[in-house]
Scaffold this active site. Structure first.
Site: not given
Length: 396
Positions: A217, A196, A279, A131
Site C-alpha cells: 500500500h 509500515h 486491501d 502482513e
C-alpha cells in the site's frame, strides 16, 4: 472438428495494450483455447452484448469481505470472502493476515490449507500474504501494537519451513534483523514487501538487494522526506520512485490516495510496476455502519462511511472496503488512465509480481479461462473462473 466447452461472443476483448473487436473467445478444459473471428461450435454460448471481456482481476492484498476476516480463523470466512470478491471481478487473490500472536497466525495458515480444496465458487487462492508483525511502531497504522515485534528467526523459519503456502511477507526493512529476514525470504522464494516502515532511502536500497522488491500500500504507513538531526533524508516513498524495478501496490479507492497521487504514481512508475489492490477488510460488500478491523473478538472497532473504514473518532482511515472493479473504474475516471493500462495494473502486473503470469493475468491461449465482463460504466455482469461462471448478474 473440435467441440469447445464455451464460446463468448459479441465482446470487446481486452488484451495487453489493445482491445479486439469482432472475435470470439473459446474455452476448453478450463483454459482459453482460441480467439478467432471464424465461428466454431461450442456446448455453451455466452453473448456479452457488446461489453468488455477482460482477464480476471488479481488482488494481491485482501483481508476480508462479506462480514468476514481471515483472522476470524474459520473455514466459513475463507470461503465467503472468496465468493464476495468473485462477485466484483476478482478471480485470484492472496488472503492476508494482520499482526497477531504466533499461535493465531499458525491457525490461519492451517485453515488456508483446509479451505483451498473447498473453494469451488470463489476467487482462487494465490498463496498467503503475511502482513506483520515485524513493523515500525511509529508507522503501525491500524495494526495492533500488542503484537508488533522485531523479526525473529525462531519464528519465521518455523513458519516458512512448515508451509509452502506463504508467498508474500510484508515487513519494515529498517528493523534489527530485517535484512537477514529478507535474505531468508528470498532463499525461500517468498516475495519480501516493504510496509509500515519509517525507513530512509538508504535502508530501502539495502533491503531491495536482499529480497524486498515490492512495496505494500504505497504511501500508506510509510515515510517520506524527513529531517533528522538537521539533515534532510529521502524516505520510502522516494525510494519507491527512484528504484526503477521496485514494484508498488496502491489502494485506488479514491480515499487512501487522492486523484493527484494516483496520477503521480502512474506517471512515474507506469502500469507494469503498479498493482491495484483493495486491501479490503471485512466490511467490503457490506452496507455502511459499524464494523471491526481484524478478529471479531478483540479487533479494532471502526466506522464505515464515505466509502472507507475510519477510526471511531474519525481522525484516520482504518481500512479499505473497495472491490476490484472499483479500482479499475477509479483509475480510469479519477486518474485518467487508459482502460488497457488500468486492466494491466489489475491483472498482468500483479500476476507477474506473484510469479503467476504463465497461467493468468492476460487473455492468451493456454492460460486459465479466468475472465470478467463489464460495461462502459464499469457495471460487472459476469465472473468466470476456469471456464465456469461463478457470478452472473441476472437483471434484465
Amino acid at each position: 472438428m473440435e467441440q469447445y466447452d464455451l464460446k463468448i461472443i459479441n465482446a470487446r476483448i481486452i488484451v495487453e495494450n489493445d482491445i479486439l473487436d469482432g472475435a470470439s473467445l473459446y474455452v476448453a478444459g478450463g483454459k482459453i483455447a482460441l480467439i478467432d473471428k471464424v465461428d466454431h461450435a461450442a456446448n455453451q454460448v455466452l453473448d456479452t452484448g457488446g461489453n468488455y471481456l477482460s482477464p480476471g482481476f488479481i488482488d494481491i492484498h485482501v483481508h476480508g469481505g462479506a462480514g468476514y476476516d481471515f483472522m476470524d480463523n474459520t473455514l466459513e470466512a475463507y470461503l465467503e470472502i472468496a465468493k464476495l470478491h468473485a462477485r466484483y471481478g476478482t478471480t485470484a487473490f492472496t488472503p492476508t493476515t494482520l499482526s497477531c500472536e504466533h499461535e493465531s497466525l499458525m491457525r490461519t495458515l492451517e485453515l488456508y490449507e483446509q479451505a483451498e480444496p473447498l473453494n469451488t465458487d470463489g476467487a482462487r487462492f494465490l498463496g498467503m500474504h503475511i502482513e506483520g508483525p515485524y513493523f515500525s511502531m511509529e508507522q503501525r497504522g491500524a495494526q495492533d501494537p500488542r503484537f508488533i515485534r522485531l523479526p525473529d528467526p525462531a519464528e519465521y523459519k518455523v513458519i516458512l519451513d512448515r508451509s509452502s503456502i506463504v508467498k508474500r511477507w510484508s515487513a519494515a526493512p529498517e528493523l534489527d534483523g530485517a535484512i537477514e529476514f529478507g535474505k531468508y525470504l528470498k532463499d525461500k522464494g517468498v516475495l519480501g514487501s516493504i510496509a509500515h516502515t519509517d525507513a530512509i532511502y538508504e535502508d530501502v536500497v539495502e533491503a531491495y538487494t536482499n529480497g524486498f522488491t515490492h512495496m505494500t500500500h504505497f504511501y500508506s504507513c510509510m515515510s517520506g522526506v524527513s529531517r533528522r538531526n538537521a539533515f534532510r533524508y529521502a524516505g520510502v516513498v522516494e525510494a519507491g520512485y527512484l528504484i526503477d524495478d521496485m514494484t508498488v501496490e496502491i489502494i485506488a479507492d479514491g480515499r487512501h490516495l487522492p486523484p493527484a497521487l494516483l496520477k503521480l504514481v502512474y506517471k512515474i512508475k507506469g502500469a507494469d510496476k503498479i498493482a491495484l489492490v483493495t486491501d479490503a477488510m471485512r466490511a467490503a460488500g457490506m452496507p455502511p455502519g459499524e464494523s471491526v478491523l481484524g478478529r471479531l473478538d478483540d479487533g479494532l472497532k471502526v466506522i464505515i462511511e464515505d466509502g472507507v473504514a475510519k477510526l471511531p473518532d474519525r481522525t484516520a482511515f482504518a481500512g479499505s472496503v473497495a472491490t476490484a472493479i472499483d479500482l479499475v473504474k477509479n483509475m480510469v475516471q479519477l486518474a485518467e488512465v487508459p482502460l488497457t493500462d488500468a486492466i494491466i495494473m489489475m491483472t498482468a502486473t500483479p500476476a507477474r509480481i506473484m510469479k503467476a503470469y504463465d497461467s493468468m493475468g492476460s487473455i492468451a491461449t493456454g492460460k486459465l479461462a479466468d475472465l470478467v465482463i463489464f460495461d462502459d460504466d464499469f457495471n460487472l455482469s459476469t465472473t468466470i473462473i476456469g471456464g465456469k461462471v461463478v457470478y452472473a448478474d441476472l437483471k434484465d
